[in-house]
Design an enzyme around this catalytic site. Structure first.
Site: not given
Ligand code: GDP
Ligand code: IMO
Ligand code: MG
Length: 429
Positions: A224, A40-41, A13, A16
């Site tokens: 991840q 979840g991207h 998270d 990415k």
């Molecule tokens: P990922 O799994 O690495 O793609 O990240 P996620 O999408 O799960 O979580 C990142 C969260 O931070 C999302 O809600 C993005 O919209 C948000 N985000 C990304 N870059 C920034 C930033 O520079 N500032 C803020 N406030 N939010 C950001």
């Molecule tokens: P993105 O790509 C954050 C965590 C779960 C749990 C562990 C194992 O959005 O960054 P799993 O279902 O993969 O067997 O769970 O890994 N986890 C993540 N945490 N971002 C993710 O993906 C994750 N995918 C799995 O919360 O701790």
């Molecule tokens: Mg994510």
């Protein structure tokens, strides 16, 4: 020509999705290499939010090739839903999306087994996303997995399903005391998926290598993060795949000599979802503030993310095991207004100082962070696009991270939206 791996440098998270979308403008191919719909991207464009679980985050750009590689585990129902939801929003998918024949399928029994087996784990729960990821990779390694290519050969699919269900139903009945699954039901469900997905199923290893030989720009989209990697993370509190840069090669069939850059993505603080050690976790109102301001709720499960300070022990490990050539820092704006900001430089455990993270998970669980403190800034950094326009203390904070890590900061993200980025270096050169 650049073949760039985008890898999470923390516990996932990191942002990415946003960085991949940003860099996709100049890319020809965007390819996912591991994980599944545990990911979840998030991409935000003109206040419209897209969350990608399986489809690469570059799909919103026109004319790109988007690959779901062999290293990914695919829940076909989720993929079909994601395709349909994009089509409804008038985003072109057909002719852009390619699904590897060698990717493994997540079957309904994987989710059931995951749920049932977590119950046996007592207080040491991993806190998985419950998407069947672990059990699907177990089958892959045990050589009992059913692959995407099997969807194209109904007889082969049926045979494999029958063999697997014999064992699984025995387990469900006798160990978990759970209802058995019916072969006929699963077969017809998956044959329906086969009809809907067959046009996307190809030899993605060939496509990507042809694109490499044509000197195209390729983005390898990791899911991840490094500390969730099955080898290099906080085992057993990890996911079941190779989330580090090495996974990009095996997860797509690309030789390591073809990789030109590895860009690590890190928040300017740290978050983690689920169980496992997290030495810099903040349990007071500052942690709460980061969660609320940073909207730190899982993009897949909606669970609140645990929040903490930036951890250099973690980032140094990431730089090493991924061979990072650069780093993109995200969510700088979330720190706006904080009086004091901390960076963990090392850990302390029973009088011993750890500069590198201990592989003994019980020690890691008890480690206390040693912090260096920095004065915060009180003006907004939201949407700033030039480094020189950042408040001085924000610049100092970023330079400190760069110096401590010994890896160049090449991008800074200052908001959720696509263009809220400071580009310090042309990543494609
Ligand atoms: P990922 O799994 O690495 O793609 O990240 P996620 O999408 O799960 O979580 C990142 C969260 O931070 C999302 O809600 C993005 O919209 C948000 N985000 C990304 N870059 C920034 C930033 O520079 N500032 C803020 N406030 N939010 C950001
Ligand atoms: P993105 O790509 C954050 C965590 C779960 C749990 C562990 C194992 O959005 O960054 P799993 O279902 O993969 O067997 O769970 O890994 N986890 C993540 N945490 N971002 C993710 O993906 C994750 N995918 C799995 O919360 O701790
Ligand atoms: Mg994510």
């Amino acid at each position: 020509m650049a073949n760039i791996i985008i890898v999470g440098a923390q516990w996932g998270d990191e942002g990415k999705g946003k960085i991949v979308d940003y860099l996709s403008e100049k890319a020809d191919v965007i390819a996912r290499y591991q994980g599944g719909n545990n990911a979840g991207h998030t991409v935000v464009i003109n206040n419209k939010k897209f969350i990608f679980h399986l489809i690469p985050s570059g799909i919103l750009h026109k004319g790109k090739i988007c690959i779901i590689g062999n290293g990914v585990v695919v829940d076909p129902s989720v993929l079909i839903e994601e395709i349909n939801s994009l089509k409804k929003k008038k985003i072109k998918v057909d002719g852009k999306l390619y699904l590897s024949k060698n990717a493994h399928l997540i079957m309904p029994y994987h989710k059931v087994i995951e749920k049932e087996s977590e119950k046996f784990k007592g207080f040491k729960k991993i806190g998985t996303t419950g998407r069947g990821i672990g059990p699907a990779y177990v089958d892959k390694i045990a050589r009992t997995g059913i692959r995407v290519v099997d969807l194209l050969q109904p007889t082969v699919f049926k045979e494999k399903l029958k063999a697997n269900l014999t064992i699984i139903n025995f387990l469900l009945k006798n160990l978990y005391n759970a209802p058995c699954l019916k072969e006929k039901v699963l077969y017809s469900e998956y044959m329906d998926y086969a009809k809907k997905l067959s046009k996307y199923i190809v030899d993605t290893d060939i496509i990507i290598n042809v694109m490499i030989s044509k000197n195209k720009n390729i983005i390898f989209e990791g899911a991840q993060g490094t500390l969730l990697d099955v080898d290099h993370g906080t085992y057993p509190y990890v996911t079941s795949s190779s989330a580090t840069a090495g996974g990009a090669c095996t997860g797509l069939g690309v030789g390591p000599t073809n990789i030109t850059k590895v860009l690590g993505i890190s928040k300017v603080y740290t978050t983690r979802v689920g169980g496992g050690p997290f030495p810099t976790e903040i349990k007071d109102s500052v942690g709460e503030m980061l969660r609320e301001k940073g909207l730190e709720y899982g993009a897949t499960t909606g669970r609140p993310r645990r929040c903490g300070w930036l951890d250099m022990v973690v980032l140094r490990h990431s730089a090493r095991v991924n061979g990072l050539t650069g780093i993109a820092l995200t969510k700088l704006d979330v720190l706006d207004g904080l009086k004091t900001i901390k960076i963990c430089t090392s850990y302390k455990h029973k009088g011993k100082i750890y500069k590198e993270f201990p592989k003994e998970i019980n020690i890691m669980e008890e480690c206390k962070p040693i912090y260096k403190e920095y004065k915060g800034w009180n003006t907004s950094t939201v949407g700033i696009k030039e480094f020189t326009k950042l408040p001085e203390r924000a610049r100092i904070y970023i330079k400190e991270i760069e110096n401590m890590l010994g890896v160049e900061v090449q991008m800074i993200s200052t908001g959720q939206k696509r263009d809220e980025v400071i580009l310090l270096k042309n990543i494609y050169l």
